[in-house]
Design a protein around this motif. Sequence first.
Motif, mmCIF file in Angstrom:
data_model
loop_
_atom_site.group_PDB
_atom_site.id
_atom_site.type_symbol
_atom_site.label_atom_id
_atom_site.label_comp_id
_atom_site.label_asym_id
_atom_site.label_seq_id
_atom_site.Cartn_x
_atom_site.Cartn_y
_atom_site.Cartn_z
ATOM 1 N N GLN A 162 -7.838 -2.560 -3.105
ATOM 2 C CA GLN A 162 -6.303 -1.724 -2.658
ATOM 3 C C GLN A 162 -5.599 -2.148 -1.421
ATOM 4 O OE1 GLN A 162 -4.509 -0.426 -4.268
ATOM 5 N NE2 GLN A 162 -4.707 2.149 -4.344
ATOM 6 N N ARG A 163 -6.179 -2.904 -0.294
ATOM 7 C CA ARG A 163 -5.014 -3.343 0.415
ATOM 8 C C ARG A 163 -4.855 -4.540 0.203
ATOM 9 N NH1 ARG A 163 -8.878 -3.896 5.179
ATOM 10 N NH2 ARG A 163 -10.503 -3.790 4.117
ATOM 11 N N VAL A 164 -5.661 -5.154 -1.563
ATOM 12 C CA VAL A 164 -4.292 -6.186 -1.478
ATOM 13 C C VAL A 164 -3.613 -6.098 -2.267
ATOM 14 C CG1 VAL A 164 -4.795 -8.098 -3.185
ATOM 15 C CG2 VAL A 164 -7.211 -7.633 -1.681
ATOM 16 N N ALA A 165 -3.443 -4.145 -3.258
ATOM 17 C CA ALA A 165 -3.349 -4.015 -4.196
ATOM 18 C C ALA A 165 -1.459 -3.851 -3.248
ATOM 19 C CB ALA A 165 -2.646 -3.258 -4.590
ATOM 20 N N ILE A 166 -1.759 -3.285 -1.981
ATOM 21 C CA ILE A 166 -0.807 -3.235 -1.137
ATOM 22 C C ILE A 166 0.578 -4.505 -0.308
ATOM 23 C CG2 ILE A 166 -0.220 -1.932 1.341
ATOM 24 C CD1 ILE A 166 -2.459 0.042 1.273
#
Length: 259
Positions: A162-166
């Motif tokens: 999810q942090r990569v998605a951010i």
Amino acid sequence: MTATTAQAPILRARNVHKAFGSNEVLKGIDMDIAPSEVVAILGPSGSGKSTLLRCINRLEEINKGFIEVDGEQIGYKLQGDRLVALGSAAIARQRSKMGMVFQSFNLFPHMTVLQNVIEAPVGVHGVKRREAVELATGLIEKVGLADKLNAYPRQLSGGQQQRVAIARALAVKPKILLFDEPTSALDPELVGEVLATMKDLAKQGLTMIVVTHEIGFAKEAADRVIFMDGGHIVEQGKPEEILVNPQRERTREFLHRVL
Ligand code: ADP
Ligand code: MG
């Protein structure tokens, strides 16, 4: 984060209606978002929160009203004094002013972290690869994943994905970041790291609309809380007003259930 709303809004929604067949999902939404404002949208399942986000970035077309982002009406342009519907390329360009983070990460599984983050800048915006890599590397560091540049999504935890998605959403330098329940699919122990990343962004002055059930995040990071029910904005205000002392019965009921 900012409390001032004196600047021209970065987003204006007026009388937005959206129906799927005979199911009226949005029933006249009015909403202004100021630059750097962080807005948390709360509300029961089925109240139209995701649909509102999807209308803002034109994944759905609205039936009535208008949405304006950064001075441009979504899906239309002014030609002389007439509004003309945009084609798909122009809509893609408008959409790219917004970064969207979904519940289910939606990373490209066959691409590394770095490739995921440079994909839109290089593929959609024509940014030079070297420049995109430099920007992406900085963003990946910022979300705390400098050591995962060449990892594949399957090698990461949900929180890391999810942090990569951010980081990917940030890579197109969006005017607004839209989050749709970004922590709902995560194991409880991974929620904190994603919320911490989002709080960092809020402090840095990004404009964010966050659909969430995380009351703690709304309380600490949001400038304003909007409560939706049945396709309407039922109540909105500062987090301490809405979360501590809601005026509407429906808001109270909802908060009792989630708190
Ligand atoms: P929330 O995010 O607040 O849970 P949604 O915006 O997802 O609510 O959904 C609101 C209503 O819109 C629901 O009744 C849902 O079934 C309906 N809906 C959402 N997307 C679609 C779609 N693509 N087609 C038909 N109905 C939809
Ligand atoms: Mg939803």
